[in-house]
Design an enzyme around this catalytic site. Structure first.
Site, PDB file in Angstrom:
ATOM      1  N   LEU A   1       0.826  -1.213   0.000  1.00 21.86           N
ATOM      2  CA  LEU A   1       0.000   0.000   0.000  1.00 21.86           C
ATOM      3  C   LEU A   1       0.859   1.260   0.000  1.00 21.86           C
ATOM      4  CD1 LEU A   1      -2.774  -1.113   2.501  1.00 21.86           C
ATOM      5  CD2 LEU A   1      -3.039  -0.742   0.037  1.00 21.86           C
TER       6      LEU A   1
ATOM      7  N   PHE B   1       2.003   1.598  -3.522  1.00 20.82           N
ATOM      8  CA  PHE B   1       0.867   1.950  -4.371  1.00 20.82           C
ATOM      9  C   PHE B   1       0.494   3.422  -4.209  1.00 20.82           C
ATOM     10  CE2 PHE B   1      -3.713   2.422  -5.041  1.00 20.82           C
ATOM     11  CZ  PHE B   1      -3.841   1.913  -6.324  1.00 20.82           C
ATOM     12  N   GLU B   2       0.526   3.922  -2.983  1.00 17.80           N
ATOM     13  CA  GLU B   2       0.154   5.309  -2.692  1.00 17.80           C
ATOM     14  C   GLU B   2       1.310   6.288  -2.901  1.00 17.80           C
ATOM     15  OE1 GLU B   2      -2.798   6.231  -2.365  1.00 17.80           O
ATOM     16  OE2 GLU B   2      -3.913   4.502  -1.643  1.00 17.80           O
ATOM     17  N   GLY B   3       2.468   5.784  -3.321  1.00 17.50           N
ATOM     18  CA  GLY B   3       3.606   6.667  -3.556  1.00 17.50           C
ATOM     19  C   GLY B   3       4.142   7.278  -2.273  1.00 17.50           C
TER      20      GLY B   3
END
Length: 138
Positions: free
Chosen positions: A59, A62-64
């Site tokens: 996550l 994915f969220e940078g």
């Protein structure tokens, strides 16, 4: 429990941020952005999950995190708890406060502050701004 190829998640319940934040829907793809501006906006309603370390790392990627989004601990008021695998001592009561990680961003366009602030996000919500997958834009 939900098993993903990137880790495991267990739905625990629903909660609402104690602090107000602006949740806006922006960009061509109608992406929800939780702006890290405490005290502005609305108390945000969302789902609470317990995730394993593998999924947490996924996550973050994915969220940078930490460049685009930041994962920060926030106080969350419990609206309802469904964590049936929890012992009675671990089940928070409705309206109690727990700390959860939340992804929010300090990277946003100034004009986003003029967009409507939402209290929750649903890709098919009555806001009429359906999420558009990247491959559908190109």
């Amino acid at each position: 429990m939900t098993c993903y190829k990137h880790g495991k998640a267990v739905f625990k319940g629903m909660g609402k941020t104690v602090e107000k934040y602006p949740l806006v829907i922006a960009e061509e793809a109608n992406i929800p952005f939780l702006l890290n501006i405490p005290g502005t906006g609305r108390r945000i309603i969302g789902e609470i999950y317990s995730v394993d370390e593998q999924l947490l790392h996924f996550l973050d990627d994915f969220e940078g995190c930490p460049n685009w989004y930041q994962r920060t601990p926030q106080e969350i008021e419990i609206l309802e708890w469904e964590g049936t695998d929890d012992s009675p001592d671990e089940r928070p009561a409705a309206n109690s406060i727990i700390t959860c990680f939340v992804y929010s961003t300090t990277c946003y366009q100034p004009e986003w502050l003029q967009l409507p602030y939402h209290k929750c996000y649903d890709a098919f919500g009555n806001h009429g701004l359906r999420y558009i997958r990247h491959r559908d834009i190109i």
